[in-house]
Enzyme design. Sequence first.
Site, PDB file in Angstrom:
ATOM      1  N   GLY A 179       0.796  -1.227   0.000  1.00 39.16           N
ATOM      2  CA  GLY A 179       0.000   0.000   0.000  1.00 39.16           C
ATOM      3  C   GLY A 179       0.825   1.273   0.000  1.00 39.16           C
ATOM      4  O   GLY A 179       0.277   2.374   0.002  1.00 39.16           O
ATOM      5  N   ALA A 180       2.144   1.132  -0.033  1.00 38.42           N
ATOM      6  CA  ALA A 180       3.002   2.336  -0.026  1.00 38.42           C
ATOM      7  C   ALA A 180       2.893   3.092  -1.359  1.00 38.42           C
ATOM      8  O   ALA A 180       3.045   4.309  -1.398  1.00 38.42           O
ATOM      9  CB  ALA A 180       4.450   1.949   0.248  1.00 38.42           C
TER      10      ALA A 180
ATOM     11  N   THR B 173       3.058  -0.175  -6.991  1.00 41.83           N
ATOM     12  CA  THR B 173       2.326  -0.444  -8.238  1.00 41.83           C
ATOM     13  C   THR B 173       1.836   0.857  -8.850  1.00 41.83           C
ATOM     14  O   THR B 173       1.972   1.076 -10.070  1.00 41.83           O
ATOM     15  CB  THR B 173       1.122  -1.386  -7.963  1.00 41.83           C
ATOM     16  OG1 THR B 173       1.633  -2.610  -7.422  1.00 41.83           O
ATOM     17  CG2 THR B 173       0.339  -1.679  -9.228  1.00 41.83           C
TER      18      THR B 173
ATOM     19  N   SER C 110       9.760  -6.764  -1.123  1.00 45.17           N
ATOM     20  CA  SER C 110      11.162  -7.146  -0.889  1.00 45.17           C
ATOM     21  C   SER C 110      11.669  -6.621   0.461  1.00 45.17           C
ATOM     22  O   SER C 110      12.516  -5.735   0.501  1.00 45.17           O
ATOM     23  CB  SER C 110      12.062  -6.701  -2.046  1.00 45.17           C
ATOM     24  OG  SER C 110      11.817  -5.381  -2.473  1.00 45.17           O
TER      25      SER C 110
HETATM   26  P1  ADP Z   1       1.836  -1.172  -3.288  1.00 47.72           P
HETATM   27  O1  ADP Z   1       2.026  -1.540  -4.726  1.00 47.72           O
HETATM   28  O2  ADP Z   1       3.049  -0.507  -2.697  1.00 47.72           O
HETATM   29  O3  ADP Z   1       1.300  -2.270  -2.451  1.00 47.72           O
HETATM   30  P2  ADP Z   1      -0.371   0.315  -4.314  1.00 47.72           P
HETATM   31  O4  ADP Z   1       0.252   1.095  -5.420  1.00 47.72           O
HETATM   32  O5  ADP Z   1      -1.150  -0.901  -4.668  1.00 47.72           O
HETATM   33  O6  ADP Z   1       0.736  -0.010  -3.237  1.00 47.72           O
HETATM   34  O7  ADP Z   1      -1.345   1.266  -3.487  1.00 47.72           O
HETATM   35  C1  ADP Z   1      -1.001   2.563  -3.116  1.00 47.72           C
HETATM   36  C2  ADP Z   1      -2.254   3.365  -2.824  1.00 47.72           C
HETATM   37  O8  ADP Z   1      -1.892   4.650  -2.349  1.00 47.72           O
HETATM   38  C3  ADP Z   1      -3.107   3.582  -4.067  1.00 47.72           C
HETATM   39  O9  ADP Z   1      -4.467   3.474  -3.721  1.00 47.72           O
HETATM   40  C4  ADP Z   1      -2.754   5.013  -4.470  1.00 47.72           C
HETATM   41  O10 ADP Z   1      -3.800   5.642  -5.162  1.00 47.72           O
HETATM   42  C5  ADP Z   1      -2.530   5.657  -3.114  1.00 47.72           C
HETATM   43  N1  ADP Z   1      -1.683   6.853  -3.148  1.00 47.72           N
HETATM   44  C6  ADP Z   1      -2.009   8.036  -2.593  1.00 47.72           C
HETATM   45  N2  ADP Z   1      -1.052   8.955  -2.789  1.00 47.72           N
HETATM   46  C7  ADP Z   1      -0.067   8.335  -3.485  1.00 47.72           C
HETATM   47  C8  ADP Z   1       1.196   8.778  -3.982  1.00 47.72           C
HETATM   48  N3  ADP Z   1       1.632  10.031  -3.799  1.00 47.72           N
HETATM   49  N4  ADP Z   1       1.968   7.869  -4.636  1.00 47.72           N
HETATM   50  C9  ADP Z   1       1.536   6.596  -4.813  1.00 47.72           C
HETATM   51  N5  ADP Z   1       0.354   6.124  -4.361  1.00 47.72           N
HETATM   52  C10 ADP Z   1      -0.457   6.982  -3.711  1.00 47.72           C
END
Ligand code: ADP
Length: 187
Positions: free
Chosen positions: A26-27, A30, A97
Amino acid sequence: MVEEKTLVAENNQQQGVAVWLTGLSGAGKTTISIPLCEKLEAMGYRVQRMDGDVVRQKLTRDLGFSKEDRDKNIERVTFVAERLVKHGVITVCAFISPYRAERQYARSEIGRFVEIFVKCPIEVCEERDVKGLYAKARAGEIKNFTGIDDPYEEPENAEMTLDTSTTTLEEEVDSIIAYLQGNGYIM
Ligand code: ADP
């Protein structure tokens, strides 16, 4: 015919690199990787995106989330990424990772390697809970969840750190492109 040859020669000028995005679930790994790849493709580069969620459904679907399986996951992914990079592909890897040693392994195998720490406080990741996994982990329905009951070892020598709780997606993508340009990975 000549045109084709010129094209091949031009393509061969592209050197590969792994852009390795690491961070909690969720960071934003993707979310960043998709427009990053689109932008690089629009610039004319050959790009491959490798995403943990997809890889785990295909290449490594036999693996779980123990330390041993997480290590195997990264080792297999590294094997593929190394070959792609060797053949000149910009390979954008989005994997939690969590272990420093495995990221170091990927770095040493792949060589041309840009590690990007996609940093975000766990409280924010948990609030986002894109896939509902944090709720499940808190309820004990999922075990070995990174940041809850499994470790995440923050990078100590990442080329870049992006804090997605304070930066916009556009700024993140632009700063990665700028880093790749500034360090001679792309023109
Ligand atoms: P990961 O791949 O790291 O598990 P995801 O990309 O699936 O995380 O999810 C990240 C979530 O955070 C998404 O819902 C995205 O819309 C939200 N988000 C909010 N602000 C940002 C930002 N500045 N950069 C990336 N994602 C963001």
